[in-house]
Scaffold this active site. Structure first.
Site, short mmCIF file in Angstrom:
data_model
loop_
_atom_site.label_atom_id
_atom_site.label_comp_id
_atom_site.label_asym_id
_atom_site.label_seq_id
_atom_site.Cartn_x
_atom_site.Cartn_y
_atom_site.Cartn_z
N LYS A 132 14.14 -23.64 33.33
CA LYS A 132 15.92 -23.79 32.80
C LYS A 132 16.60 -22.94 33.44
O LYS A 132 16.35 -22.29 33.98
CB LYS A 132 15.82 -23.70 31.17
CG LYS A 132 14.61 -24.22 30.29
CD LYS A 132 14.79 -24.09 29.34
CE LYS A 132 13.98 -24.34 28.10
NZ LYS A 132 14.03 -24.61 26.68
N ASP A 172 4.15 -25.95 31.88
CA ASP A 172 4.94 -27.02 30.72
C ASP A 172 6.31 -28.25 31.96
O ASP A 172 6.19 -29.37 31.73
CB ASP A 172 5.81 -26.27 29.52
CG ASP A 172 5.31 -25.35 28.61
OD1 ASP A 172 4.53 -24.34 30.29
OD2 ASP A 172 5.74 -25.20 27.78
N ARG A 218 -2.37 -25.58 25.31
CA ARG A 218 -0.72 -27.23 25.85
C ARG A 218 -0.35 -26.89 26.72
O ARG A 218 -0.37 -27.42 28.03
CB ARG A 218 0.12 -26.92 24.27
CG ARG A 218 1.11 -27.95 24.97
CD ARG A 218 1.60 -28.37 23.37
NE ARG A 218 2.65 -28.49 23.35
CZ ARG A 218 3.04 -28.19 22.21
NH1 ARG A 218 2.56 -27.65 21.10
NH2 ARG A 218 3.71 -26.63 21.88
N TRP A 253 -0.13 -29.72 29.66
CA TRP A 253 0.75 -30.31 30.39
C TRP A 253 0.56 -30.51 32.18
O TRP A 253 1.55 -31.67 32.76
CB TRP A 253 2.16 -29.83 30.39
CG TRP A 253 3.67 -29.17 29.33
CD1 TRP A 253 2.98 -28.75 28.30
CD2 TRP A 253 2.95 -30.20 27.92
NE1 TRP A 253 4.13 -28.57 27.23
CE2 TRP A 253 3.66 -30.07 26.75
CE3 TRP A 253 2.80 -31.87 28.24
CZ2 TRP A 253 4.59 -30.57 25.60
CZ3 TRP A 253 4.16 -32.58 27.09
CH2 TRP A 253 4.78 -31.92 26.44
#
Length: 417
Positions: free
Chosen positions: A173, A183, A257, A261
């Site tokens: 981001k 991710d 996780r 991903w």
């Protein structure tokens, strides 16, 4: 029945549909309110395949797809896309319009006639926001609505402006400078590849595919642990973050996780990458290494995976549903596609059975629940997330998180082929 027209009331009802029999439910309730019977009036048949049972359960819990992830108001939210991908495949398989209606209503609600997307802000350059673009690609191919084309072009323009590391890797981001997270590979690359396959032509196509492969190359270069083959959650090229190792820039742990991903990113990008593209060989080698690594940390008794992958025996670590579902999906799809030998199916099957036995509960209305889902985890931000072992094992645990139910549906579909 007028209350059903009120979205907030629908959400309140949907949120109460967690199984009262689940020992893992966040706030278990002994009794349903009277009005709940109106939401779950039709019992979900146990004769249906697990993929449909879970999707129907999600549709009962969240009558509007934007409510997935427990949103209280319409929100452009990446987990929605994973459940809707399952809905797309189930619709294509069954022809049952209720599944298609669930998808198209999301598109109509979230994309305005001028092509603007509800709650989306291009200037934030957040890779998470690209994932729902896959839903619009599906709807545009079906309906050819101009508003979807405009929205897709806006999302694609984000890729052109996305800040990058010195080697061309996308920042996760704009507010996380110099950082690549596992991710982000799933959030950005399948959409990028899907869009490229459908819209791009000539040299632009080759350039885009090469750019996609480079994202994986940078991850493999910097985030993989040579000893275990596991990949760390994130990497800070600047080494400025408190969570980043001052020598390597790596975060300190292997989060289930995050690796989930990454595996899904590889197998889903392969759906769109041309057979003759040299990057396929790289991705297949990364996939092989990845699956070999996760098999080594698969729990021998249950077939599941722990929240922090390599610390199964440590205090407060737990067998987690979202990562386990993602690993199963990645492996069984890889076997079905011929990316891995059939010997890997036994590990996928063991994980699948482990989910059904240990993490799934079914209530009296046939509603299927997936329990022991990590609600969210990240790095940095405010309050600051350190990436420590204690941080990961103490994040919120809830049932029916779409980051678990979505991959579970996709895994079920692969086993039902």
């Amino acid at each position: 029945m007028n209350f059903i027209k009120n979205n907030l009331t629908i959400y309140a009802l949907a949120a109460l549909c967690l199984s009262p029999f689940s020992s893992f439910a966040q706030k278990p309730s002994d009794t349903f309110p009277k009005e709940i019977s109106l939401v779950v009036k039709e019992k979900i048949s146990s004769q249906l395949p697990w993929s449909q049972r879970m999707l129907l359960s999600e549709m009962k819990r969240f009558p509007e797809a934007w409510m997935l992830d427990y949103n209280k108001n319409p929100k452009w939210s990446y987990p929605t896309a994973i459940v809707l991908e399952g809905a797309e495949r189930i619709y294509e398989k069954t022809g049952d319009k209720k599944y298609y209606n669930y998808i198209t209503k999301f598109g109509d609600t979230m994309v305005k006639e001028d092509g603007s997307i509800v709650s989306y802000d291009l200037s934030k350059y957040n890779l998470d926001m690209l994932n729902c673009g896959n839903v619009l690609l599906y709807l545009y191919q079906k309906e050819k609505k101009e508003k979807y084309l405009k929205a897709l072009q806006t999302l694609r323009s984000q890729i052109d402006g996305q800040p990058r590391t010195s080697e061309g890797g996308f920042w996760h981001k704009k507010i996380y400078p110099h950082q690549m997270w596992l991710d982000g590979l799933y959030m950005g690359e399948p959409f990028y590849a899907h869009y490229t396959q459908y819209f791009s032509k000539g040299t632009d196509t080759e350039k885009a595919y090469n750019d996609i492969i480079n994202q994986f190359d940078v991850i493999q270069k910097h985030l993989i642990d040579k000893k275990t083959g596991l990949l760390y959650h994130a990497w800070d090229e600047s080494r400025e973050q408190a969570w980043a190792n001052k020598e390597t820039g790596l975060s300190p742990n292997f989060w289930s996780r995050a690796m989930g991903w990454y595996g899904m990113a590889i197998v889903d990008v392969l759906d769109y990458l041309p057979q003759n593209h040299p990057g396929r060989i790289k991705l297949l080698s990364y996939l092989q290494s990845y699956c070999d690594a996760i098999i080594k940390v698969q729990d021998k008794e249950t077939g599941l995976w722990y929240q922090v992958l390599d610390k199964g025996g440590e205090k407060e670590n737990y067998l987690e549903a979202t990562g386990s579902s993602m690993f199963v999906y990645t492996m069984i799809k890889s076997v079905n596609k011929g990316y891995l030998s059939k010997s890997y199916k036994s590990y996928a099957k063991k994980g699948y059975k482990g989910i059904l036995k240990n993490l799934i509960t079914v209530d009296k209305n046939g509603i299927v629940n997936l329990n022991k889902c990590c609600a969210v985890a990240g790095l940095g931000g405010n309050p600051y997330r350190s990436g420590s072992y204690e941080y990961y094992v103490n994040e919120e645990i809830r049932s029916n998180d779409p980051k678990g139910t979505g991959p579970f549906i996709l895994a079920c579909l692969e086993f039902e082929k």
